[in-house]
Design a protein around this motif. Structure first.
Motif, short mmCIF file in Angstrom:
data_model
loop_
_atom_site.label_atom_id
_atom_site.label_comp_id
_atom_site.label_asym_id
_atom_site.label_seq_id
_atom_site.Cartn_x
_atom_site.Cartn_y
_atom_site.Cartn_z
N ALA A 51 2.02 11.38 3.27
CA ALA A 51 2.40 9.96 2.63
C ALA A 51 1.27 9.02 2.45
N VAL A 52 0.22 9.12 3.40
CA VAL A 52 -0.83 8.17 3.23
C VAL A 52 -1.75 8.56 2.23
N VAL A 53 -1.91 10.01 2.08
CA VAL A 53 -2.66 10.55 0.95
C VAL A 53 -2.06 10.18 -0.51
N GLU A 54 -0.67 10.14 -0.66
CA GLU A 54 -0.31 9.61 -1.94
C GLU A 54 -0.26 8.07 -1.90
N GLN A 55 -0.43 7.37 -1.00
CA GLN A 55 -0.73 6.05 -1.05
C GLN A 55 -2.09 5.72 -1.44
N ALA B 284 -3.33 4.09 -5.12
CA ALA B 284 -4.50 2.87 -5.18
C ALA B 284 -5.53 3.33 -5.97
N SER B 285 -5.85 4.38 -6.04
CA SER B 285 -7.08 4.77 -6.78
C SER B 285 -6.84 4.71 -8.33
N VAL B 286 -5.44 5.13 -8.54
CA VAL B 286 -5.05 4.90 -10.11
C VAL B 286 -4.83 3.38 -10.43
N GLU B 287 -4.71 2.50 -9.41
CA GLU B 287 -4.44 1.27 -9.80
C GLU B 287 -5.74 0.59 -9.75
N GLY B 288 -6.91 1.22 -9.51
CA GLY B 288 -8.26 0.47 -9.53
C GLY B 288 -8.88 0.21 -8.26
N PRO C 85 -2.24 -2.39 -0.57
CA PRO C 85 -0.84 -2.85 -0.46
C PRO C 85 0.10 -1.70 0.32
N ALA C 86 1.15 -2.40 0.87
CA ALA C 86 1.78 -1.40 1.86
C ALA C 86 2.56 -0.45 0.77
N GLY D 249 5.48 1.01 -1.35
CA GLY D 249 6.62 0.59 -1.69
C GLY D 249 6.59 -0.67 -2.29
N ALA D 250 5.28 -1.37 -2.12
CA ALA D 250 4.93 -2.62 -2.54
C ALA D 250 5.09 -2.77 -4.11
N VAL D 251 5.04 -4.11 -4.87
CA VAL D 251 5.05 -4.06 -6.30
C VAL D 251 3.81 -3.50 -6.73
N PRO D 252 3.90 -2.61 -7.69
CA PRO D 252 2.61 -2.04 -8.19
C PRO D 252 1.73 -2.91 -9.01
N ALA D 253 0.52 -2.54 -8.94
CA ALA D 253 -0.29 -3.44 -10.03
C ALA D 253 0.19 -2.95 -11.37
N PRO D 254 -0.15 -3.97 -12.57
CA PRO D 254 0.17 -3.91 -13.86
C PRO D 254 -0.46 -2.72 -14.35
N PRO D 255 0.40 -1.78 -15.07
CA PRO D 255 -0.27 -0.56 -15.69
C PRO D 255 -1.51 -0.82 -16.42
N VAL D 256 -2.34 0.21 -16.58
CA VAL D 256 -3.56 0.14 -16.99
C VAL D 256 -3.21 0.77 -18.63
#
Length: 255
Positions: free
Chosen positions: A16-20, A24-28, A59-60, A62-69
């Motif tokens: 689960a942490v690896v997926e988080q 986070a990487s994809v969100e920059g 971000p925790a 399940g938090a609101v994701p960053a706007p899509p790239v």
């Protein structure tokens, strides 16, 4: 009562942490090197506290994701070309599309370590004709290299992760004609002055170093250094006092 942070982590919690971290990487939020380092640390973590340390600045889940790239329109691949010259890309940059590198009697260098990778896989097509294409990646990523080398060379020199780890993937299709296409890891390249190095150092401190013993050793060495300095000062003081006594005797004798 057991400290909640010292509760042993499960395989599912590590994943689960690896997926988080991947999200986070994809969100920059993380560079490729930071993602690789923290992913490796997640798989070797043994407690909840160690896992929490890896995501405390993110971000925790399940938090609101960053706007899509935004997706780049038109150009599907970003090219770096060196024809009888050099083309280099290093430092902070974004990878949000497939990459291409062409070296014709020249050199192309792509350093991915500090790049923000907005895609799940880094896809690179490398063409070398009597030239060199060098791709630098963090140790710990999985490199998938295929292609053709005619009177040339294509090779990987990277310390890859253990099987079964969901680590970043760099896929390279290489075409070398009397030239070279090389993918090398961080250990084989010039070191970076980068913030994520602190993670490795912190991890060593957390897992493999007995700092109390180190402190005792330093204090012991310090005491020994001071004793040696004291011996030197006392010896020099004796010599100085002897010299003063001799000079005083000479003065009394009228020399």
């Amino acid at each position: 009562m057991t400290d909640p942070g010292e509760v042993r982590a499960s395989d599912a919690e590590r994943e689960a942490v690896v997926e988080q971290l991947r999200v986070a990487s994809v969100e920059g939020r993380l560079t490729l090197a930071e993602l690789t380092d923290r992913t490796e640390a997640a798989y070797t973590a043994t407690t909840h506290a160690e896992l929490a340390m890896l995501t405390q600045d993110l971000p925790a889940a399940g938090a609101v994701p960053a706007p899509p790239v935004p997706v780049r329109e038109g150009r599907k691949r970003r090219w770096f070309v060196g024809i009888m010259g050099d083309s280099k890309r290093r430092g902070k940059w974004q990878i949000d599309q497939e990459l291409g590198a062409v070296a014709v009697m020249g050199d192309v260098l792509l350093d991915l370590r500090e790049a923000e990778v907005r895609t799940n896989i880094v896809d690179i097509t490398a063409v070398s004709v009597m030239g060199d294409v060098k791709i630098i990646v963090p140790d710990g990523v999985n490199v998938d290299l295929d292609g053709v080398a005619i009177m040339g060379d294509k090779k990987v020199d990277v310390l890859e992760a253990a099987p079964g780890m969901n680590v970043p993937v760099v896929r390279v299709r290489a075409y070398a004609v009397m030239g070279d296409v090389k993918v090398i890891g961080d250990a084989r390249a010039q070191p970076l002055k980068r913030g994520f190095a602190a993670w490795r150092e912190h991890w060593r401190q957390l897992h493999g170093e007995d700092w109390r013993e180190l402190g005792r050793q330093l204090r012991s060495e310090g005491r020994e250094d001071w004793r040696e300095l004291g011996r030197q000062l006392r010896s020099e003081g004796r010599e100085l006092r002897k010299q003063l006594r001799d000079d005083s005797k000479d003065l009394r004798r009228g020399y």
